[in-house]
Scaffold this motif. Structure first.
Motif, PDB file in Angstrom:
ATOM      1  N   TYR A 274     -65.534 -21.546  21.294  1.00 47.12           N
ATOM      2  CA  TYR A 274     -64.646 -22.449  20.577  1.00 47.12           C
ATOM      3  C   TYR A 274     -63.230 -22.364  21.134  1.00 47.12           C
ATOM      4  O   TYR A 274     -62.858 -21.425  21.838  1.00 47.12           O
ATOM      5  CB  TYR A 274     -64.628 -22.098  19.080  1.00 47.12           C
ATOM      6  CG  TYR A 274     -64.173 -20.682  18.797  1.00 47.12           C
ATOM      7  CD1 TYR A 274     -62.812 -20.363  18.688  1.00 47.12           C
ATOM      8  CD2 TYR A 274     -65.102 -19.646  18.677  1.00 47.12           C
ATOM      9  CE1 TYR A 274     -62.401 -19.064  18.466  1.00 47.12           C
ATOM     10  CE2 TYR A 274     -64.687 -18.347  18.448  1.00 47.12           C
ATOM     11  CZ  TYR A 274     -63.339 -18.058  18.341  1.00 47.12           C
ATOM     12  OH  TYR A 274     -62.927 -16.767  18.133  1.00 47.12           O
ATOM     13  N   LYS A 276     -59.426 -22.478  19.416  1.00 49.24           N
ATOM     14  CA  LYS A 276     -58.753 -22.452  18.118  1.00 49.24           C
ATOM     15  C   LYS A 276     -57.260 -22.599  18.300  1.00 49.24           C
ATOM     16  O   LYS A 276     -56.644 -21.918  19.121  1.00 49.24           O
ATOM     17  CB  LYS A 276     -59.066 -21.145  17.369  1.00 49.24           C
ATOM     18  CG  LYS A 276     -58.489 -21.104  15.956  1.00 49.24           C
ATOM     19  CD  LYS A 276     -58.952 -19.873  15.195  1.00 49.24           C
ATOM     20  CE  LYS A 276     -58.259 -18.610  15.663  1.00 49.24           C
ATOM     21  NZ  LYS A 276     -56.803 -18.632  15.332  1.00 49.24           N
ATOM     22  N   PHE A 280     -56.501 -26.652  14.137  1.00 52.69           N
ATOM     23  CA  PHE A 280     -57.903 -27.066  14.200  1.00 52.69           C
ATOM     24  C   PHE A 280     -58.736 -26.106  15.034  1.00 52.69           C
ATOM     25  O   PHE A 280     -58.221 -25.280  15.787  1.00 52.69           O
ATOM     26  CB  PHE A 280     -58.032 -28.499  14.740  1.00 52.69           C
ATOM     27  CG  PHE A 280     -57.630 -28.662  16.186  1.00 52.69           C
ATOM     28  CD1 PHE A 280     -58.534 -28.407  17.222  1.00 52.69           C
ATOM     29  CD2 PHE A 280     -56.349 -29.080  16.519  1.00 52.69           C
ATOM     30  CE1 PHE A 280     -58.172 -28.556  18.551  1.00 52.69           C
ATOM     31  CE2 PHE A 280     -55.966 -29.233  17.850  1.00 52.69           C
ATOM     32  CZ  PHE A 280     -56.890 -28.969  18.864  1.00 52.69           C
ATOM     33  N   GLN A 282     -62.131 -26.301  17.664  1.00 57.16           N
ATOM     34  CA  GLN A 282     -62.930 -27.234  18.458  1.00 57.16           C
ATOM     35  C   GLN A 282     -64.089 -26.481  19.103  1.00 57.16           C
ATOM     36  O   GLN A 282     -63.909 -25.396  19.653  1.00 57.16           O
ATOM     37  CB  GLN A 282     -62.066 -27.877  19.543  1.00 57.16           C
ATOM     38  CG  GLN A 282     -62.792 -28.882  20.412  1.00 57.16           C
ATOM     39  CD  GLN A 282     -61.851 -29.535  21.422  1.00 57.16           C
ATOM     40  OE1 GLN A 282     -60.639 -29.367  21.360  1.00 57.16           O
ATOM     41  NE2 GLN A 282     -62.408 -30.292  22.350  1.00 57.16           N
ATOM     42  N   GLU A 289     -69.410 -32.835  20.118  1.00 58.65           N
ATOM     43  CA  GLU A 289     -68.143 -32.100  20.205  1.00 58.65           C
ATOM     44  C   GLU A 289     -67.465 -32.250  18.848  1.00 58.65           C
ATOM     45  O   GLU A 289     -67.280 -33.358  18.359  1.00 58.65           O
ATOM     46  CB  GLU A 289     -67.251 -32.674  21.302  1.00 58.65           C
ATOM     47  CG  GLU A 289     -65.950 -31.905  21.481  1.00 58.65           C
ATOM     48  CD  GLU A 289     -65.074 -32.496  22.571  1.00 58.65           C
ATOM     49  OE1 GLU A 289     -63.834 -32.434  22.407  1.00 58.65           O
ATOM     50  OE2 GLU A 289     -65.618 -33.020  23.554  1.00 58.65           O
ATOM     51  N   LEU A 291     -64.388 -31.207  15.998  1.00 61.73           N
ATOM     52  CA  LEU A 291     -63.073 -30.675  15.656  1.00 61.73           C
ATOM     53  C   LEU A 291     -62.997 -30.555  14.136  1.00 61.73           C
ATOM     54  O   LEU A 291     -63.277 -31.518  13.419  1.00 61.73           O
ATOM     55  CB  LEU A 291     -61.940 -31.603  16.128  1.00 61.73           C
ATOM     56  CG  LEU A 291     -61.618 -31.605  17.623  1.00 61.73           C
ATOM     57  CD1 LEU A 291     -62.499 -32.612  18.343  1.00 61.73           C
ATOM     58  CD2 LEU A 291     -60.153 -31.956  17.841  1.00 61.73           C
TER      59      LEU A 291
END
Length: 319
Positions: A274, A276, A280, A282, A289, A291
């Motif tokens: 991920y 970070k 947010f 992601q 994908e 978010l």
């Protein structure tokens, strides 16, 4: 025609007749819902109405009644073929909940709080008994709700949680837990359909410690649903919109407070990489994908349908 004579010493011929004339709605057809349908069918319940928006996936096989041959099919279609249910390939929301208009009782087979609050508002408003069922990891919760007599789900959980609830996809679930919870729920359904006394309580079990508890749940004097009869969840909608770049944005009906650090830790345990930031998180889930923002807003790239977006939201934020 199945032979239900082994039921007669327990519920009598008249009790079996009542079951054969009953209609039960099951919301969700995954780990919980598929087993609930199975047990209701084996009991001889006359009509089973099932609402579910999802397809059978290979990850469903260890904890459901589905087989490899069912992968890729809508879950409600499989249940139609196998148990002759009345199936609706739909998302249950305030606009579609009228599907349950003619059922005598509703059993929860979902995996998110938002849908349960919709069921609760509808059930209380229409005086329809329902049974909350939740499972996670090695434990389960079951709570029968009889409008006007017991506490309702909003007495137990007054509002949507600000922080995302743990889900089976993230926290895990042992394969034998859903069938145990479903059997207890269906056992309660029989008592309700036959007019037996039901206590206002939550039944909790943990298969790891072999603990079983029954906890009294009192009605809240100021409950918005069963006391004030304010059915706000029949009015609130999860907002889903297609953005200019083709991605789908999901906004929860109430603002959340997502702990990104905690969610990142859970993704690590699943082996998911991920990115970070302070605002947010992601990451990727197969072809998607995703978010996730602190407010609970989720943006999904790669999803073609609303159904996919809602399933991903439920998987990671439990809503």
């Amino acid at each position: 025609m199945m032979d239900f004579s082994r039921h007669f010493p327990i519920i009598g011929i008249e009790g079996q007749r009542k079951l054969s004339e009953s209609t039960v709605g099951v919301v969700g057809a995954g780990a919980l819902g598929s087993w609930e349908v199975y047990f209701l069918h084996k009991l001889g319940v006359g009509k089973i109405v099932v609402v579910d928006r999802d397809f059978v996936d290979d990850s469903d096989l260890p904890r459901t009644i589905y087989t490899k041959e069912d992968i890729g099919k809508p879950k409600v279609e499989v249940l139609k073929e196998r148990f002759d249910v009345e199936g609706y390939f739909e998302d249950l929301n305030p606009a579609t909940i009228g599907i349950l208009e003619k059922v005598d009782l509703i059993i929860d087979g979902t995996d998110n709080i938002y849908t349960r609050q919709i069921i609760n508002d509808y059930a209380v408003k229409n005086n329809t008994p329902w049974i909350y069922v939740g499972v996670l990891s090695t434990y389960g919760n079951i709570m029968p709700i009889i409008p006007g007599k017991t506490a309702c789900f909003r007495c137990f959980m007054p509002k949507l949680p600000e922080r995302p609830m743990p889900t089976c996809a993230v926290a895990g679930i042992m394969s034998y837990v859903p069938s145990l919870a479903a059997s207890i729920a269906v056992g309660l359904a029989v008592k309700i359909l036959l007019g037996e006394e039901i206590k206002s309580e939550l039944i909790f079990f943990d298969t790891k410690t072999l603990e079983f508890e029954r906890v009294e749940v009192p009605r809240r004097e100021e409950c918005p649903a069963c006391v004030k009869r304010e059915f706000t969840f029949l009015e609130k909608h999860m907002k889903i919109e297609r953005l200019c770049d083709g991605s789908i944005q999901v906004t929860p009906p109430e603002k959340m407070n997502v702990n990104l650090e905690d969610l990142a830790g859970r993704l690590e345990k699943l082996g998911i990489g991920y990115l970070k930031t302070s605002q947010f998180l992601q990451f990727e889930d197969d072809e998607y994908e995703i978010l996730i923002f602190k407010s609970g807003r989720m943006v999904i790239r790669g999803a073609e349908e609303e159904r996919e977006a809602k399933n991903l939201f439920a998987r990671y934020l439990g809503g």
